[in-house]
Write an enzyme that holds these catalytic residues in place. Structure first.
Site, PDB file in Angstrom:
ATOM      1  N   HIS A  17       7.479  -3.993  12.634  1.00  0.00           N
ATOM      2  CA  HIS A  17       8.208  -5.511  12.178  1.00  0.00           C
ATOM      3  C   HIS A  17       7.232  -6.509  11.442  1.00  0.00           C
ATOM      4  O   HIS A  17       7.476  -6.580  10.424  1.00  0.00           O
ATOM      5  CB  HIS A  17       9.057  -6.276  13.260  1.00  0.00           C
ATOM      6  CG  HIS A  17       9.856  -5.495  14.017  1.00  0.00           C
ATOM      7  ND1 HIS A  17      10.080  -5.414  15.360  1.00  0.00           N
ATOM      8  CD2 HIS A  17      11.076  -4.890  13.534  1.00  0.00           C
ATOM      9  CE1 HIS A  17      10.988  -4.718  15.724  1.00  0.00           C
ATOM     10  NE2 HIS A  17      11.689  -4.382  14.663  1.00  0.00           N
ATOM     11  N   LYS A  41      26.040  -7.515  22.861  1.00  0.00           N
ATOM     12  CA  LYS A  41      25.005  -6.440  23.315  1.00  0.00           C
ATOM     13  C   LYS A  41      23.999  -6.879  24.353  1.00  0.00           C
ATOM     14  O   LYS A  41      23.701  -7.904  24.396  1.00  0.00           O
ATOM     15  CB  LYS A  41      24.210  -6.347  21.845  1.00  0.00           C
ATOM     16  CG  LYS A  41      25.109  -5.723  20.872  1.00  0.00           C
ATOM     17  CD  LYS A  41      24.142  -5.222  19.918  1.00  0.00           C
ATOM     18  CE  LYS A  41      24.859  -4.174  18.970  1.00  0.00           C
ATOM     19  NZ  LYS A  41      24.454  -3.521  17.992  1.00  0.00           N
ATOM     20  N   ARG A  90      11.927   3.476   7.801  1.00  0.00           N
ATOM     21  CA  ARG A  90      10.867   4.513   8.246  1.00  0.00           C
ATOM     22  C   ARG A  90      11.220   5.799   7.824  1.00  0.00           C
ATOM     23  O   ARG A  90      10.154   6.749   8.062  1.00  0.00           O
ATOM     24  CB  ARG A  90      11.118   4.365  10.014  1.00  0.00           C
ATOM     25  CG  ARG A  90      10.713   3.096  10.706  1.00  0.00           C
ATOM     26  CD  ARG A  90      11.088   3.209  11.913  1.00  0.00           C
ATOM     27  NE  ARG A  90      12.709   3.005  12.135  1.00  0.00           N
ATOM     28  CZ  ARG A  90      13.410   2.922  13.332  1.00  0.00           C
ATOM     29  NH1 ARG A  90      12.641   2.371  14.336  1.00  0.00           N
ATOM     30  NH2 ARG A  90      14.696   2.843  13.219  1.00  0.00           N
ATOM     31  N   SER A 127      11.553  -0.679  18.320  1.00  0.00           N
ATOM     32  CA  SER A 127      11.758  -1.475  19.646  1.00  0.00           C
ATOM     33  C   SER A 127      12.201  -0.599  20.961  1.00  0.00           C
ATOM     34  O   SER A 127      11.793  -0.678  22.003  1.00  0.00           O
ATOM     35  CB  SER A 127      12.439  -2.636  19.341  1.00  0.00           C
ATOM     36  OG  SER A 127      11.730  -3.348  18.314  1.00  0.00           O
TER      37      SER A 127
END
Length: 162
Positions: A17, A41, A90, A127
């Site tokens: 990040h 969430k 990514r 993460s």
């Protein structure tokens, strides 16, 4: 002024990040790191904890600030006067999803999405993987800032099932 937003949940913030945020900070006059707060969430860290970690992690960049938001990212961008979203990619699979999001966002408001490939050394990093490895006692110290590593270690010591 060229302003951009780098959105995410940042649960927790990783060196991947920070790589994207730092590179965006070189391209834009101001970068707003927008921490998505979705009460439905279940996150490892609270919104306040994630905001605090990001503020500390981004302290080296004078043109980066951290803010939380709820709801649509496009509404946040409009309220902040931001016309660019920076997203790190990514893999090709990231692109497929992010392209759809970029096109949807552009249809909702006057905002462009800038895709930035992650640096090769962080291309595997997520993460969710950091949390998984840390949960089982693996060494993630090279993947996150020291204070984030300490917070992860502490959180899993308090509640191994977190």
């Amino acid at each position: 002024m060229r302003r951009a937003v780098c959105p995410g949940s940042f649960d927790p913030v990783t060196h991947g990040h920070l790589d994207v945020i730092g590179r965006a900070a070189r391209l834009f006059d101001e970068v707003v790191v927008a921490v998505g707060v979705n009460p439905s969430k279940n996150r490892l860290f609270t919104p306040d904890e994630r905001l605090a970690m990001l503020r500390r992690a981004c302290g080296e960049w004078d043109n980066v600030r951290v803010a939380g938001f709820t709801g649509l990212l496009t509404d946040f961008c409009a309220a902040e006067g931001v016309h660019a979203i920076v997203k790190g990619l990514r893999a090709v699979s990231d692109f497929d999803y992010e392209l759809q999001m970029a096109q949807m966002n552009a249809s909702l408001t006057d905002v462009e999405t800038v895709f930035m490939p992650t640096s090769p050394e962080w291309s595997f990093l997520a993460s969710s993987l950091v949390k998984e490895v840390a949960r089982f006692g693996g060494d993630v110290s090279g993947l996150v800032p020291d204070f984030v590593h300490d917070a992860l270690t502490s959180r899993f010591a308090e509640d191994p099932g977190a």
